[in-house]
Design a protein around this motif. Structure first.
Motif: not given
Length: 101
Positions: A48-55, A74-82
């Motif tokens: 969240r911090h990265v997406c907010e400060h470094w979009p 965050p909307e622009t982040a992606r999740f990968i399950g292990k």
């Protein structure tokens, strides 16, 4: 796997260290984090911090123990399950980090 996709890798032991690295290297293109990490800030907070400060930085969040809800990532982040495969990393990077000229 990330370095095999053409990225120089800078490791951080926790989210606070990762944010310090980002402050020193604002030209970074990708943050790949686990949700569970040492320290008081977890990978979701880091994302969240990265997406907010470094979009412009691409963010991939991974975990084998926790699956974030739609409202946690965050909307622009992606999740990968292990467990994570190289193909999953390659496809996710291609999806969210278009090559720069």
């Amino acid at each position: 796997m990330v370095s095999e996709e053409g990225f120089e890798v800078i490791e951080a032991r926790n989210a606070d260290e990762a944010m310090a690295v980002l402050e020193r290297h604002p030209s970074l293109k990708l943050v790949f984090t686990d949700i569970q990490m040492p320290g008081h800030t977890d990978g979701l907070d880091l994302a969240r911090h990265v997406c907010e400060h470094w979009p412009d930085i691409c963010v991939i969040v991974a975990s084998g123990a926790v699956t974030p809800g739609a409202d946690e990532l965050p909307e622009t982040a992606r999740f990968i399950g292990k467990p994570i495969s190289h193909a999953m990393v390659r496809e996710t990077i291609a999806e969210i980090c278009p090559p720069t000229a």
